[in-house]
Design a protein around this motif. Structure first.
Motif, short mmCIF file in Angstrom:
data_model
loop_
_atom_site.label_atom_id
_atom_site.label_comp_id
_atom_site.label_asym_id
_atom_site.label_seq_id
_atom_site.Cartn_x
_atom_site.Cartn_y
_atom_site.Cartn_z
N ALA A 49 58.91 -2.59 9.18
CA ALA A 49 59.79 -2.56 8.01
C ALA A 49 60.97 -1.61 8.26
N ARG A 50 60.69 -0.48 8.88
CA ARG A 50 61.76 0.48 9.18
C ARG A 50 62.73 -0.05 10.23
N ARG A 51 62.26 -0.97 11.06
CA ARG A 51 63.14 -1.59 12.06
C ARG A 51 64.07 -2.63 11.44
N GLY A 52 63.86 -2.93 10.17
CA GLY A 52 64.76 -3.85 9.49
C GLY A 52 64.21 -5.24 9.27
N ALA A 53 62.90 -5.44 9.49
CA ALA A 53 62.32 -6.76 9.21
C ALA A 53 62.50 -7.10 7.73
N ALA A 54 62.86 -8.34 7.47
CA ALA A 54 63.08 -8.77 6.09
C ALA A 54 61.77 -8.90 5.33
N GLU A 55 60.72 -9.29 6.05
CA GLU A 55 59.41 -9.48 5.42
C GLU A 55 58.32 -9.06 6.38
N VAL A 56 57.41 -8.22 5.91
CA VAL A 56 56.31 -7.74 6.74
C VAL A 56 54.99 -8.06 6.03
N THR A 57 54.09 -8.70 6.76
CA THR A 57 52.75 -9.00 6.24
C THR A 57 51.74 -8.25 7.08
N ALA A 58 50.80 -7.57 6.43
CA ALA A 58 49.75 -6.83 7.12
C ALA A 58 48.39 -7.39 6.73
N ILE A 59 47.58 -7.74 7.73
CA ILE A 59 46.27 -8.34 7.50
C ILE A 59 45.18 -7.45 8.08
N ASP A 60 44.07 -7.36 7.37
CA ASP A 60 42.88 -6.71 7.91
C ASP A 60 41.65 -7.29 7.22
N VAL A 61 40.55 -7.34 7.95
CA VAL A 61 39.31 -7.84 7.38
C VAL A 61 38.64 -6.79 6.49
N CYS A 62 39.05 -5.54 6.65
CA CYS A 62 38.47 -4.42 5.91
C CYS A 62 39.29 -4.14 4.65
N GLY A 63 38.62 -4.13 3.51
CA GLY A 63 39.31 -3.87 2.25
C GLY A 63 39.96 -2.50 2.20
N ARG A 64 39.27 -1.48 2.76
CA ARG A 64 39.85 -0.13 2.77
C ARG A 64 41.11 -0.07 3.62
N ALA A 65 41.14 -0.83 4.71
CA ALA A 65 42.33 -0.85 5.54
C ALA A 65 43.50 -1.49 4.80
N VAL A 66 43.23 -2.56 4.07
CA VAL A 66 44.28 -3.20 3.28
C VAL A 66 44.85 -2.22 2.26
N LEU A 67 43.96 -1.49 1.59
CA LEU A 67 44.41 -0.49 0.62
C LEU A 67 45.19 0.62 1.30
N THR A 68 44.73 1.07 2.47
CA THR A 68 45.42 2.13 3.22
C THR A 68 46.82 1.69 3.62
#
Length: 217
Positions: A49-68
């Motif tokens: 996102a800091r590099r200027g991406a217009a849209e960033v999606t983050a995936i993880d199988v762990c719910g705590r990681a998604v929240l983090t």
């Protein structure tokens, strides 16, 4: 970046930093869509996102990681879409200009897989490739034409199989970074087993990390 890491979530380490450096060198097209697979703390998603991406999606199988990842995106003032799910299944049918991935890759003795926690974030199966092979097979389907995968893993689980799988999927892969690091505590704890399997040499105290760049052609 400094970030919050909830218990059981993979914290930014040398492999994260190595992949972030490769990400920072990558030229992003205008309105770039970036996917961070197995996001953990979300450090790489924030870097994109800091590099200027217009849209960033983050995936993880762990719910705590998604929240983090969501928390660290907010703390950094970055808009990050966070999704819980197994590898690329949550984005089936979508296409991205750049995919970054730091999957579990530590060769792990057979036995019950830990249900959660740091041990699970490292567990790559007996050859270290349980998640890695699935990712290499699935990733071409989510890359746009000329899209790029940036992937980090240990040479302990083999570099040639990764290159071969990516090439078989129609990508042009190459190793762009290599670095030797001291064995981590989890790897050191299973050093005897790794030695018996021929994955470590007697007296070896370091492992090699590689970053692979693979472009859709």
């Amino acid at each position: 970046m400094r970030c919050v890491v909830l218990p059981g979530v993979y914290p930014p380490q040398e492999d994260t930093r190595l992949l972030a450096a490769a990400l920072c060198r990558e030229e992003l097209p205008r309105a770039a869509r970036v996917l961070d697979v197995g996001t953990g703390s979300g450090a790489l998603a924030v870097a994109a996102a800091r590099r200027g991406a217009a849209e960033v999606t983050a995936i993880d199988v762990c719910g705590r990681a998604v929240l983090t990842a969501r928390l660290n995106g907010l703390l950094a003032g970055c808009r990050i879409r966070t999704v819980r799910g197994d590898l690329l299944s949550p984005v089936a049918g979508e296409r991205f200009d750049l995919v970054v991935a730091n999957p579990p890759y530590v060769p792990t003795p057979p036995g019950p897989r830990p249900p959660r926690g740091i041990a699970r974030t490292l567990d790559g199966g007996e050859d270290g490739r349980t998640v890695l092979d699935r990712l290499c097979t699935q990733v071409p389907a989510v890359l746009r034409p000329s899209g790029v995968l940036l992937l980090v893993h240990s040479a302990l689980c083999g570099v040639r199989p990764t290159l071969a799988l990516l090439a078989a999927g129609g990508l042009k892969p190459q190793v762009i970074d290599r670095v030797l690091i001291p064995l981590g505590p989890e790897t050191r704890a299973r050093a005897e087993w790794l030695l018996a399997r021929g994955l470590l040499a007697p007296g070896e105290e370091k492992e090699e990390l590689v970053v692979i760049r693979a472009q859709r052609v």
